[in-house]
Scaffold this motif. Sequence first.
Motif, PDB file in Angstrom:
ATOM      1  N   LEU A 118       0.829  -1.206   0.000  1.00 18.32           N
ATOM      2  CA  LEU A 118       0.000   0.000   0.000  1.00 18.32           C
ATOM      3  C   LEU A 118       0.860   1.252   0.000  1.00 18.32           C
ATOM      4  O   LEU A 118       0.400   2.337  -0.332  1.00 18.32           O
ATOM      5  N   CYS A 119       2.089   1.106   0.387  1.00 19.73           N
ATOM      6  CA  CYS A 119       2.982   2.251   0.608  1.00 19.73           C
ATOM      7  C   CYS A 119       3.342   2.950  -0.693  1.00 19.73           C
ATOM      8  O   CYS A 119       3.691   2.300  -1.672  1.00 19.73           O
ATOM      9  N   PRO A 120       3.296   4.289  -0.731  1.00 19.28           N
ATOM     10  CA  PRO A 120       3.684   4.999  -1.950  1.00 19.28           C
ATOM     11  C   PRO A 120       5.199   5.044  -2.165  1.00 19.28           C
ATOM     12  O   PRO A 120       5.644   5.453  -3.227  1.00 19.28           O
ATOM     13  N   HIS A 139      15.269   1.332   6.703  1.00 21.26           N
ATOM     14  CA  HIS A 139      15.444   1.787   5.338  1.00 21.26           C
ATOM     15  C   HIS A 139      14.855   3.170   5.151  1.00 21.26           C
ATOM     16  O   HIS A 139      15.459   4.055   4.553  1.00 21.26           O
ATOM     17  N   LYS A 140      13.659   3.376   5.694  1.00 21.61           N
ATOM     18  CA  LYS A 140      12.963   4.641   5.459  1.00 21.61           C
ATOM     19  C   LYS A 140      13.534   5.798   6.263  1.00 21.61           C
ATOM     20  O   LYS A 140      13.592   6.918   5.785  1.00 21.61           O
ATOM     21  N   PHE A 141      13.947   5.494   7.496  1.00 20.79           N
ATOM     22  CA  PHE A 141      14.312   6.587   8.385  1.00 20.79           C
ATOM     23  C   PHE A 141      15.807   6.717   8.654  1.00 20.79           C
ATOM     24  O   PHE A 141      16.234   7.630   9.335  1.00 20.79           O
ATOM     25  N   CYS A 189       9.671   8.100   3.641  1.00 19.06           N
ATOM     26  CA  CYS A 189       8.300   7.837   4.067  1.00 19.06           C
ATOM     27  C   CYS A 189       7.603   9.162   3.891  1.00 19.06           C
ATOM     28  O   CYS A 189       8.151  10.199   4.248  1.00 19.06           O
ATOM     29  N   SER A 190       6.424   9.138   3.290  1.00 19.49           N
ATOM     30  CA  SER A 190       5.750  10.413   3.067  1.00 19.49           C
ATOM     31  C   SER A 190       4.650  10.648   4.101  1.00 19.49           C
ATOM     32  O   SER A 190       3.888  11.581   3.992  1.00 19.49           O
ATOM     33  N   GLY A 191       4.587   9.769   5.092  1.00 21.36           N
ATOM     34  CA  GLY A 191       3.647   9.992   6.190  1.00 21.36           C
ATOM     35  C   GLY A 191       2.193   9.793   5.820  1.00 21.36           C
ATOM     36  O   GLY A 191       1.299  10.334   6.466  1.00 21.36           O
ATOM     37  N   CYS A 192       1.937   8.981   4.789  1.00 24.86           N
ATOM     38  CA  CYS A 192       0.557   8.814   4.324  1.00 24.86           C
ATOM     39  C   CYS A 192      -0.302   8.027   5.306  1.00 24.86           C
ATOM     40  O   CYS A 192      -1.523   8.082   5.249  1.00 24.86           O
ATOM     41  N   GLY A 193       0.357   7.260   6.178  1.00 26.23           N
ATOM     42  CA  GLY A 193      -0.383   6.534   7.211  1.00 26.23           C
ATOM     43  C   GLY A 193      -1.060   5.257   6.760  1.00 26.23           C
ATOM     44  O   GLY A 193      -1.764   4.623   7.537  1.00 26.23           O
ATOM     45  N   ARG A 194      -0.860   4.858   5.517  1.00 27.18           N
ATOM     46  CA  ARG A 194      -1.562   3.654   5.043  1.00 27.18           C
ATOM     47  C   ARG A 194      -1.128   2.410   5.792  1.00 27.18           C
ATOM     48  O   ARG A 194      -1.943   1.568   6.153  1.00 27.18           O
ATOM     49  N   CYS A 195       0.187   2.281   5.996  1.00 22.86           N
ATOM     50  CA  CYS A 195       0.649   1.062   6.667  1.00 22.86           C
ATOM     51  C   CYS A 195       0.107   1.002   8.081  1.00 22.86           C
ATOM     52  O   CYS A 195      -0.024  -0.071   8.657  1.00 22.86           O
ATOM     53  N   ILE A 196      -0.207   2.149   8.646  1.00 19.23           N
ATOM     54  CA  ILE A 196      -0.774   2.181   9.997  1.00 19.23           C
ATOM     55  C   ILE A 196      -2.252   1.815   9.939  1.00 19.23           C
ATOM     56  O   ILE A 196      -2.739   0.967  10.673  1.00 19.23           O
TER      57      ILE A 196
END
Lengths: 278, 316, 355
Positions: C250-252, C305-307, C320-327
Amino acid sequence: MTNIKNPYLPDIATVTRIIDETPTIKSYQVIFNDQETMKNFSFQPGQVGQLSVFGVGEATFVINSPPTRMEYLQFSVMKVGEVTKAIHELSVGDQIGVRAPLGNWFPYEEMKGKKILFIGGGIGLAPLRTLILYMLDNRPDYGDITIIYGARTPIDLCYKDDLKEWESHSDVELILTVDTEFPGWDKRVGFVPTVLNEVAPSPENTIAITCGPPIMIKYVLQGLARLNFKDDRIITTLEKRMKCGIGLCGRCNIGSMYVCKDGPVFSLAQLREYPSEI
Amino acid sequence: MGSEKLKEIVSKVLPEVDVVIGYRQGFDQLHAIPHFITTPEHIDQLIWNPLCVHNLATYLPSLNKKAAVVVKGCDSKAIVQYMQEELINRENVVIIGIPCTGVIDVNKVLHAINYRPVKEVTFENGSILIRTSEGQKKLLLSDLYPDKCKTCQYPTPLVYDHLVGEPVKTDKPPESVDEEVREFEKKSIAERLAYWEKEFDRCIRCYACRNACPMCICRDKCIVESRDPHLMSQKLTPGEKLMFHMIHSLHLTGRCIECGECDRACPMGIPVSKLKKMINLGMKNRYGYIPGINPEDKSPLLVFSLKGENTEEQKP
Amino acid sequence: MATTAYLPKEKMKDWLKVLSEKHQLFVPCLEDDVVLFQLFNPEKNLCFDRPANSSPKTIIFSQCEQLFSFNFKKEPDNPQKTSIELKENLEYPPTIIFGARPCDAKGFMIIDSVYIETDIADPYYRGRREKTTIITLSCPVPYVGCFCTSVGGGPADKAGSDILMTELEKGYFLEASTEKGEALLREPLFEDGSSYIDEAENIRKACYTMVEKPFSDDEPGKKPLPRFHEDTFWEQEGNRCISCGACTYLCPTCYCFNITDEQTANTGERIRTWDACMFHHFTLEASGHNPRPAKYGRLKNRVGHKFLYYPEKYNGVIACSGCGRCIRYCPVSISISNVVASLKDNMRESVDDKH
Ligand SMILES: Cc1cc2nc3c(=O)[nH]c(=O)nc-3n(C[C@H](O)[C@H](O)[C@H](O)COP(=O)(O)OP(=O)(O)OC[C@H]3O[C@@H](n4cnc5c(N)ncnc54)[C@H](O)[C@@H]3O)c2cc1C
Ligand code: SF4
Ligand code: SF4
Ligand code: SF4
Ligand code: FES
């Protein structure tokens, strides 16, 4: 569109010779079908290629013929899984895909004038072979060469013709070992790290290069430290599961580094900076 | 809501086991998460409320530890099935059962609050109150049940070593269980195929349904990703997706305990459990077998007998 | 001043029809209870109420891409010998992603650094990327799990978008920030946008302050994730993971892939499909050795990897663009923003403190 080559598109090559090294390892000599490609091909010792059996897949192998002998490219393949099994079924004249060269290489320029200690186990001699042959072809540039090489049994030693030849060089010391006693074997018996301890080469003006199964590398590195080899004088090559080979698919990372692109050759000093996910 | 009693039991059990698996609050008050308790300090975070949706038994078969696990009625059916299939060593598991009056389908709540970030959640006899930037919203729990709760026959765990509170009885008629599937089966084959094609069209093969399933025990070695044997490609075609779900369903024949975890886990809102329920109905009609009820039972497909009562060729 | 325009709400469908004439047009649609990017047609149930369940990533970085097809041919004069012919197809139609969110648009920029701005670019991704125009909708409110402002973005961030749309009371304010975007605004449907700038600005600012900040921005000179190497922390966090691919798919910004061959008789293809670093077999080697055998090690790698790793390579940019999907969609509600907050060891500001 730029006309830079599609990095995923293999060049087609033909298998010209197959050598049975051991019951599970075969070496393949290949030449590109396109003569221009063959003529323009250049690489550095330590670089790898992805071999394709179309319909089955791709896998990574080091180019173990040296750039000083460009009549063909040689890869040695140990049969372990899907692709390697398919490669083992090839015959002379069959077609194979090659994406090469990939990855970094041994810092052979920096090794000039130094004594070289090679420590290999099993198929781990493949990348070392490239460099050994390269150095023998540029003999005056390098000091004494010591090779410690071991395998499970004498049957499992690769490159038997090369070993015979290297043994005949007066400025090459070849130390062979097998894991356990074997009928007719009159050389050393013992694991490679143990033999390294017995031989106890001096770290003086010497660079150590090692490749083999992970467990062997682990103990060899400890042994070298005990012999006072400095981390930046110890070179090793890493193996990781790979797909793209060009730093994109994200599979082979250790921290921020990709073994396929930033490696596979690393100094121990470099590796110390990364998470212990080897 | 029984949290205090639960904590008491967990404190007693913890010294006997390596880990107690319960629930605690997740990133907001609307989301509970599995809580792995290994030291007494973790106990304080334990919660129990209708947001504790996960089937925690799912972790047991691969745990290799002595564990206590908090289960609802539906979750306990997984343990019963593990016992039937000898997937756990009962001696290594302490079951803390909770009589359940129904959980919440969190997606329904999110929908009702327009997916706004949640500031506070409270429960008030039969309702949940959710505060967001749009204000407070009161929703009836009975409007938020997932399908499984609407027809639940076993709200009190079927096996347990400790029970938190008094057993509760179901008020749902047994026929209600397969009602949805019976209705669905009235559709023509063509309609059903069209239905599944539309649903699976959005499947992204993330395998959340498979990995959340307590009975999908192959997980890391699943045939749908294997190259040896190479039955399937990694493509996203309708055929491949349908194949994946057929394999998932068929491997659960006479095993699916209808806990609904697959539906809950799917990020694409695909009603994956319906296929399995259809197969279960077939098993029930043909063999009179319902998975996850009696630890002494064996699923008919796991018992091989040449002269089985129902395995002989059907005479017209 | 960038090119701006105004589109009354009732003309939205007209504009979409115009756009779909010359482009492959993807719009967020409601399917059952799920929002998905789908090819536009006037019958579709458009949905701009919340971000799509899955990011529009697959439109450019296709979940399944054919790298090439191959064809075995018997040589006419020597039937024992077969030759192989490879064919690649890098032609892509002009495409528009309509109604992406700023975090979606930023996701592509994060992938660009790896896939395009490098010595060995990915021709498939680059090909599709060059042909795609991104028309983004600024977020009027944040949604469960959103934390774009903590990772260098924002609900009206223009980065990565060709056009940014902001929904006003009666229409949309449109602002082009690239030539591709400007070209699309030269359309008789639009009214002059200049008088709506203030209204749009106010709406954008209002949302910015509403986005939750699970962790504070880095203090200069401080190590970004001081607790990163505490493996006990990862075990606590990672033991609840079920090793599925929902977060990464789901992650962009996740861009790992697999390459596999498929063959029938004399033809076949090499395809690349998304893969997930959370899967057990992702790093499994032929020998059976696995450098990341445990779930917590894989979670650590994904967050790392992201941070940590990506920022190390790409000027501190967080992948990470902070979209929150993975959450939002994690079956066990693992929250990457909570994990990072814990790694930073600073207190989580609760939303409550601000409103
Ligand atoms: C830099 C490097 C150099 C190598 N050099 C040689 C060599 O000279 N000779 C040799 O015999 N082997 C070498 N290997 C190991 C070789 O690549 C693997 O044994 C081979 O990929 C196994 O493929 P398979 O399809 O037969 O196995 P499978 O288990 O069927 O593998 C499936 C997939 O996993 C990948 N994979 C599995 N194991 C490994 C692994 N250990 N390393 C990398 N990818 C893996 C393969 O790419 C393949 O696509 C090297 C590996 C690396 C990383
Ligand atoms: S298939 Fe679905 S409903 Fe059945 S046991 Fe698995 S997760 Fe539960
Ligand atoms: S969880 Fe949903 S999207 Fe993922 S594989 Fe299962 S059905 Fe497909
Ligand atoms: S890591 Fe999670 S929050 Fe960050 S961009 Fe990916 S899906 Fe969104
Ligand atoms: S093999 Fe793909 S990134 Fe290294």
